[in-house]
Write an enzyme that holds these catalytic residues in place. Sequence first.
Site, PDB file in Angstrom:
ATOM      1  NE  ARG A  69      -2.108  33.718  -8.362  1.00 16.33           N
ATOM      2  CZ  ARG A  69      -0.938  33.363  -8.890  1.00 16.33           C
ATOM      3  NH1 ARG A  69       0.170  33.588  -8.204  1.00 16.33           N
ATOM      4  NH2 ARG A  69      -0.859  32.800 -10.077  1.00 16.33           N
ATOM      5  CB  VAL A 123       1.759  36.028 -12.100  1.00 16.44           C
ATOM      6  CG1 VAL A 123       1.724  35.747 -10.604  1.00 16.44           C
ATOM      7  CG2 VAL A 123       1.924  37.513 -12.365  1.00 16.44           C
ATOM      8  CB  SER A 124       5.051  31.157 -11.223  1.00 17.23           C
ATOM      9  OG  SER A 124       6.150  31.491 -12.024  1.00 17.23           O
ATOM     10  CB  ALA A 125       0.996  27.805 -10.857  1.00 20.65           C
ATOM     11  CD  GLN A 182       3.845  32.902  -7.627  1.00 21.79           C
ATOM     12  OE1 GLN A 182       2.709  32.758  -7.192  1.00 21.79           O
ATOM     13  NE2 GLN A 182       4.237  34.022  -8.218  1.00 21.79           N
TER      14      GLN A 182
END
Length: 420
Positions: A48, A81-83, A87
């Site tokens: 990530r 970028v979503s948590a 996700q």
Amino acid sequence: MPTGPQATDNNAPAPSAESLREEMISELKRSGDLTSPDVEAALRKVPRHEFTPGIPLEKAYSWFEAVPTKLNEHGVQTSSVSAPQIQTFQLEQGRVGTGMNVLEIGSGGYNAALIAEVVGPTGQVTTMDIDPDVTERAERLLKQHGYDQVHVVTGDAATGVPDRAPFDVILVTVGAWDIAPAWVDQLTEGGRLVVPLRVRGLTRSIAFVRHGDRLVSESVRVCGFVPMQGADEHDTQVLLVTGTEEIGLKFDDEVMGNPSDLDNAVKTPRFETWTGVTMGMQEPFDSLQLWLATRLDGFCIMAVRDDLDTGIVAPANKWFSMAAVEGNSFGYVTWRRLEAGDGSKRMEFGVHALGPQAPELAESIADHIRAWDREQRGANGPVFAAYPVGTPDDQLSGERVVTKRHSRITISWPPTKSEG
């Protein structure tokens, strides 16, 4: 100069990306958001932090934090970028699996890489975004990390990607006010659309299953997303109660009430009542929000500007309070802290209202809170369904029908505790 254990702690090496990733996965499993072995394997495989360059490792791997990747000229976040939490539960809501053809709407790179890991070499992944800066970044990062098979498209989400359809899963990772017809048309029968849908001012990640031209929800989760841009973006309507920005009532569709009537409402004494409904301080009450949104015609969200606050209203949460307008009066839900005999902290819901009909409105809202407590608290929450916008009323069911540009959304509650 410090010595002993303190010196050892201060000089300890910083956590590695691998250790932080494992900690993130442990938190997601502990919270119940991660249950799928395939999704867990994908989270472990995709780095990530390499899809969020320039961000401290601890933030990149925080299980509940999104990482902004683009701001507009006003400093408002337009891409992120979503948590990991969101996700993860969206992937599980979509039941993404081996060999599936998946469309992601709202690109960033990392989530598309996760999907690619889950669907494997026999699956297909398409990720699209309206912003060419976002898709360029996503394509570059995906290629750098060996995900050349992910197809990146720049375009308006409202059109979908017809030449890559039909899709087994369409995963929307931007906040949507409506359901584009293309999403339904490009979804396989029995396929899943997972979309952060805003209904009556409340956003929920809803996993819909397609049944012909109708979608029926399978799961509903609380979430927050950057709003969609393009043909289907939709702004909330705001009623400024005092003529200034001190108190704003936000409506998802048409504004209820007359501003001048509510200007007079704030000149009346504030009526306050308490419901007797209590909760633990960390206990979720998201279904109460949906219950009131279903039951109150004038439901809205109240926000108070802290720098302009003169104390006309006194909500527990100045930025987000459930509220309702009825004629020349408005009321809102608040809460106060209580301490039980054993020292545990609880809160009690109350209602404040202003205007000539304040007592009646406050008691009406309070009665709805008590009804939720009796009938739906701790239950599974409502079922959402989405129909084409031209569907006549006699073919719809549910306690609330919300008509949007492309669709008619219905909200239905399961049998009450006393009936079930």
